[in-house]
Design a protein around this motif. Structure first.
Motif, PDB file in Angstrom:
ATOM      1  N   THR A  66     -55.614 101.747  52.410  1.00 47.21           N
ATOM      2  CA  THR A  66     -55.090 100.920  53.701  1.00 47.21           C
ATOM      3  C   THR A  66     -54.700  99.283  53.158  1.00 47.21           C
ATOM      4  O   THR A  66     -54.694  98.611  53.875  1.00 47.21           O
ATOM      5  CB  THR A  66     -56.195 100.587  54.785  1.00 47.21           C
ATOM      6  OG1 THR A  66     -57.324  99.893  53.984  1.00 47.21           O
ATOM      7  CG2 THR A  66     -56.579 101.930  55.392  1.00 47.21           C
ATOM      8  N   TYR A  67     -54.206  99.442  51.877  1.00 44.64           N
ATOM      9  CA  TYR A  67     -53.804  98.293  51.288  1.00 44.64           C
ATOM     10  C   TYR A  67     -52.682  97.798  52.102  1.00 44.64           C
ATOM     11  O   TYR A  67     -52.490  96.469  52.260  1.00 44.64           O
ATOM     12  CB  TYR A  67     -53.591  98.185  49.649  1.00 44.64           C
ATOM     13  CG  TYR A  67     -53.008  97.046  49.015  1.00 44.64           C
ATOM     14  CD1 TYR A  67     -53.686  96.064  48.602  1.00 44.64           C
ATOM     15  CD2 TYR A  67     -51.583  96.904  48.816  1.00 44.64           C
ATOM     16  CE1 TYR A  67     -53.596  94.861  48.096  1.00 44.64           C
ATOM     17  CE2 TYR A  67     -51.257  95.785  48.117  1.00 44.64           C
ATOM     18  CZ  TYR A  67     -51.964  94.756  47.759  1.00 44.64           C
ATOM     19  OH  TYR A  67     -51.513  93.510  47.380  1.00 44.64           O
ATOM     20  N   TYR A  68     -51.655  98.664  52.357  1.00 48.75           N
ATOM     21  CA  TYR A  68     -50.492  98.325  53.076  1.00 48.75           C
ATOM     22  C   TYR A  68     -50.581  98.413  54.408  1.00 48.75           C
ATOM     23  O   TYR A  68     -51.187  99.561  54.931  1.00 48.75           O
ATOM     24  CB  TYR A  68     -49.185  98.948  52.620  1.00 48.75           C
ATOM     25  CG  TYR A  68     -48.962  98.593  51.134  1.00 48.75           C
ATOM     26  CD1 TYR A  68     -48.307  97.520  50.769  1.00 48.75           C
ATOM     27  CD2 TYR A  68     -49.417  99.511  49.817  1.00 48.75           C
ATOM     28  CE1 TYR A  68     -47.918  97.391  49.488  1.00 48.75           C
ATOM     29  CE2 TYR A  68     -48.932  99.413  48.622  1.00 48.75           C
ATOM     30  CZ  TYR A  68     -48.197  98.160  48.317  1.00 48.75           C
ATOM     31  OH  TYR A  68     -48.096  97.944  46.970  1.00 48.75           O
ATOM     32  N   ARG A  69     -49.896  97.832  55.219  1.00 50.66           N
ATOM     33  CA  ARG A  69     -49.876  98.012  56.871  1.00 50.66           C
ATOM     34  C   ARG A  69     -48.365  97.771  56.960  1.00 50.66           C
ATOM     35  O   ARG A  69     -47.665  97.159  56.671  1.00 50.66           O
ATOM     36  CB  ARG A  69     -50.631  96.999  57.523  1.00 50.66           C
ATOM     37  CG  ARG A  69     -50.092  95.705  57.615  1.00 50.66           C
ATOM     38  CD  ARG A  69     -51.286  94.841  58.354  1.00 50.66           C
ATOM     39  NE  ARG A  69     -51.009  93.361  58.362  1.00 50.66           N
ATOM     40  CZ  ARG A  69     -51.713  92.496  59.019  1.00 50.66           C
ATOM     41  NH1 ARG A  69     -52.528  92.771  59.954  1.00 50.66           N
ATOM     42  NH2 ARG A  69     -51.311  91.172  58.796  1.00 50.66           N
ATOM     43  N   GLY A  70     -47.998  98.528  58.367  1.00 49.91           N
ATOM     44  CA  GLY A  70     -46.785  98.858  58.743  1.00 49.91           C
ATOM     45  C   GLY A  70     -46.327  97.509  59.190  1.00 49.91           C
ATOM     46  O   GLY A  70     -47.055  96.900  60.005  1.00 49.91           O
ATOM     47  N   LEU A  71     -45.020  97.241  58.954  1.00 56.22           N
ATOM     48  CA  LEU A  71     -44.520  95.826  59.753  1.00 56.22           C
ATOM     49  C   LEU A  71     -43.211  96.192  60.584  1.00 56.22           C
ATOM     50  O   LEU A  71     -43.288  95.672  61.688  1.00 56.22           O
ATOM     51  CB  LEU A  71     -43.846  94.961  58.480  1.00 56.22           C
ATOM     52  CG  LEU A  71     -43.366  93.754  58.867  1.00 56.22           C
ATOM     53  CD1 LEU A  71     -44.553  92.775  59.427  1.00 56.22           C
ATOM     54  CD2 LEU A  71     -42.532  92.790  57.632  1.00 56.22           C
ATOM     55  N   ALA A  72     -42.324  97.080  59.957  1.00 60.56           N
ATOM     56  CA  ALA A  72     -41.042  97.461  60.845  1.00 60.56           C
ATOM     57  C   ALA A  72     -40.709  98.707  60.358  1.00 60.56           C
ATOM     58  O   ALA A  72     -40.973  99.285  59.380  1.00 60.56           O
ATOM     59  CB  ALA A  72     -39.988  96.142  60.435  1.00 60.56           C
ATOM     60  N   ALA A  73     -40.121  99.422  61.263  1.00 54.82           N
ATOM     61  CA  ALA A  73     -39.544 100.674  61.189  1.00 54.82           C
ATOM     62  C   ALA A  73     -38.088 100.798  61.634  1.00 54.82           C
ATOM     63  O   ALA A  73     -37.400 100.070  62.599  1.00 54.82           O
ATOM     64  CB  ALA A  73     -40.296 101.735  62.050  1.00 54.82           C
ATOM     65  N   VAL A  74     -37.065 101.572  61.033  1.00 53.27           N
ATOM     66  CA  VAL A  74     -35.695 101.924  61.427  1.00 53.27           C
ATOM     67  C   VAL A  74     -35.937 102.676  62.799  1.00 53.27           C
ATOM     68  O   VAL A  74     -36.700 103.068  62.883  1.00 53.27           O
ATOM     69  CB  VAL A  74     -35.007 102.635  60.332  1.00 53.27           C
ATOM     70  CG1 VAL A  74     -35.058 101.913  59.276  1.00 53.27           C
ATOM     71  CG2 VAL A  74     -35.546 104.196  60.111  1.00 53.27           C
ATOM     72  N   THR A  75     -34.615 102.566  63.454  1.00 51.10           N
ATOM     73  CA  THR A  75     -34.375 103.120  64.801  1.00 51.10           C
ATOM     74  C   THR A  75     -33.039 103.994  64.632  1.00 51.10           C
ATOM     75  O   THR A  75     -32.278 103.784  63.712  1.00 51.10           O
ATOM     76  CB  THR A  75     -34.209 102.240  65.911  1.00 51.10           C
ATOM     77  OG1 THR A  75     -33.027 101.445  65.667  1.00 51.10           O
ATOM     78  CG2 THR A  75     -35.460 101.376  65.982  1.00 51.10           C
ATOM     79  N   SER A  76     -32.933 104.726  65.522  1.00 50.68           N
ATOM     80  CA  SER A  76     -31.743 105.716  65.661  1.00 50.68           C
ATOM     81  C   SER A  76     -30.564 104.750  66.182  1.00 50.68           C
ATOM     82  O   SER A  76     -30.478 103.982  67.195  1.00 50.68           O
ATOM     83  CB  SER A  76     -32.008 106.535  66.964  1.00 50.68           C
ATOM     84  OG  SER A  76     -30.665 107.053  67.124  1.00 50.68           O
ATOM     85  N   LYS A  77     -29.283 104.974  65.281  1.00 59.31           N
ATOM     86  CA  LYS A  77     -28.082 104.417  65.831  1.00 59.31           C
ATOM     87  C   LYS A  77     -27.524 104.814  67.155  1.00 59.31           C
ATOM     88  O   LYS A  77     -27.100 104.082  67.728  1.00 59.31           O
ATOM     89  CB  LYS A  77     -27.074 104.803  64.529  1.00 59.31           C
ATOM     90  CG  LYS A  77     -27.241 104.049  63.496  1.00 59.31           C
ATOM     91  CD  LYS A  77     -26.274 104.538  62.499  1.00 59.31           C
ATOM     92  CE  LYS A  77     -24.599 104.406  62.886  1.00 59.31           C
ATOM     93  NZ  LYS A  77     -23.864 104.480  61.684  1.00 59.31           N
ATOM     94  N   LEU A  78     -27.810 105.972  67.321  1.00 54.29           N
ATOM     95  CA  LEU A  78     -27.299 106.538  68.973  1.00 54.29           C
ATOM     96  C   LEU A  78     -28.249 106.135  69.867  1.00 54.29           C
ATOM     97  O   LEU A  78     -27.709 105.882  71.124  1.00 54.29           O
ATOM     98  CB  LEU A  78     -27.255 108.243  68.715  1.00 54.29           C
ATOM     99  CG  LEU A  78     -26.204 108.360  67.589  1.00 54.29           C
ATOM    100  CD1 LEU A  78     -26.160 110.117  67.622  1.00 54.29           C
ATOM    101  CD2 LEU A  78     -24.894 108.140  67.672  1.00 54.29           C
ATOM    102  N   THR A  79     -29.351 106.128  69.862  1.00 50.92           N
ATOM    103  CA  THR A  79     -30.355 106.079  71.088  1.00 50.92           C
ATOM    104  C   THR A  79     -31.188 104.727  70.766  1.00 50.92           C
ATOM    105  O   THR A  79     -31.624 104.412  72.016  1.00 50.92           O
ATOM    106  CB  THR A  79     -31.371 107.163  71.036  1.00 50.92           C
ATOM    107  OG1 THR A  79     -32.273 107.241  70.088  1.00 50.92           O
ATOM    108  CG2 THR A  79     -30.671 108.652  71.083  1.00 50.92           C
ATOM    109  N   GLY A  80     -31.221 103.981  69.827  1.00 49.05           N
ATOM    110  CA  GLY A  80     -31.920 102.836  69.891  1.00 49.05           C
ATOM    111  C   GLY A  80     -33.680 103.144  69.718  1.00 49.05           C
ATOM    112  O   GLY A  80     -34.492 102.031  69.595  1.00 49.05           O
ATOM    113  N   SER A  81     -34.058 104.599  69.622  1.00 49.55           N
ATOM    114  CA  SER A  81     -35.512 104.856  69.711  1.00 49.55           C
ATOM    115  C   SER A  81     -35.925 104.876  68.216  1.00 49.55           C
ATOM    116  O   SER A  81     -35.257 104.911  67.179  1.00 49.55           O
ATOM    117  CB  SER A  81     -35.402 106.154  70.276  1.00 49.55           C
ATOM    118  OG  SER A  81     -36.541 106.632  69.986  1.00 49.55           O
TER     119      SER A  81
END
Length: 244
Positions: A66-81
């Motif tokens: 657990t040294y790293y934690r999520g900050l940001a994730a990519v989204t779909s170009k088509l849906t923004g999801s």
């Protein structure tokens, strides 16, 4: 602070505005498409920040790292999801109508860290009681449109690829067809280590979520990482046989 980037993911860290943004944050960058080496470096907690496949982040968490934690994730170009569905693709003239029709088929994938071309078919097959390595003859191909081109020219019979990428080239619908899909996949993530100051995390997150990728980018804008967005995909990966 060092940022390690999987170069297959298309983040232009050496181009403006990212080169200026990162320099202003005091972050140096290195890029690699050697995923085993990236994984080893991350396992040693060498980079402070990593832009990496979601499956590799899941492997860390599954190993209780657990040294790293999520900050940001990519989204779909088509849906923004934050969901990035993957589609199972064969040639238009292929008689196959589902994954069930493809035992022993040559199958194009990018690498064993690829969510769309490795983990998604593994999940679909696991639901049927089949193993990816026993079901398909796996063949490494060029990434993204390169996978589809390998299907078109007969190098491989099938592949799975992010739906956005299949749709990005309209002629793909004339030469190939979709015979299956997995809808709960999520995309690559930026993760930060324990040693990254909170102020820098906030400034980097702001830069990520306010950036607007160009029209040729693989993915849409970044969004804040949330555990609930990846929960379904992580649960399916946890059901895979040992070794994934």
């Amino acid at each position: 602070m060092e940022l390690l980037v999987d170069s297959n993911l298309g983040l232009p860290v050496n181009e403006k505005p990212w080169s200026d943004i990162l320099a202003g944050l005091g972050i140096t960058t290195s890029l690699t498409n050697d995923l085993p080496e990236l994984d080893r470096s991350v396992a040693r907690h060498e980079p402070d920040i990593v832009f990496m496949p979601i499956s590799d982040f899941h492997r860390l968490l599954a190993a209780s790292d657990t040294y790293y934690r999520g900050l940001a994730a990519v989204t779909s170009k088509l849906t923004g999801s934050s969901k990035l569905p993957s589609v199972l693709v064969v040639r238009k003239d292929d008689p196959a109508e589902s994954i069930s029709d493809l035992p022993g088929a040559t199958f194009g994938y990018i690498n064993t860290s690829c969510s769309s071309s490795y983990f998604c078919p593994a999940i679909l097959l696991n639901r049927r009681g089949d193993d990816l390595h026993g079901f398909f003859d796996l063949r490494a191909t060029a990434p993204w449109q390169g996978q589809i081109d390998a299907v078109i020219d007969g190098t491989v019979r099938a592949t799975m690829v992010v739906e956005d990428i299949w749709r990005a080239t309209p002629s793909n619908a004339d030469t190939t067809k979709v015979i299956g899909r997995y809808d709960d996949a999520t995309g690559a993530v930026v993760v930060v280590g324990d040693g990254v100051p909170e102020g820098l995390r906030k400034r980097l997150l702001d830069a990520l979520v306010t950036w607007h990728p160009g029209p040729d980018a693989l993915f849409g804008p970044f969004t804040r990482y949330r555990d609930e967005d990846v929960a379904a995909f992580f649960a399916d990966m946890e059901r895979l046989p040992a070794g994934f």
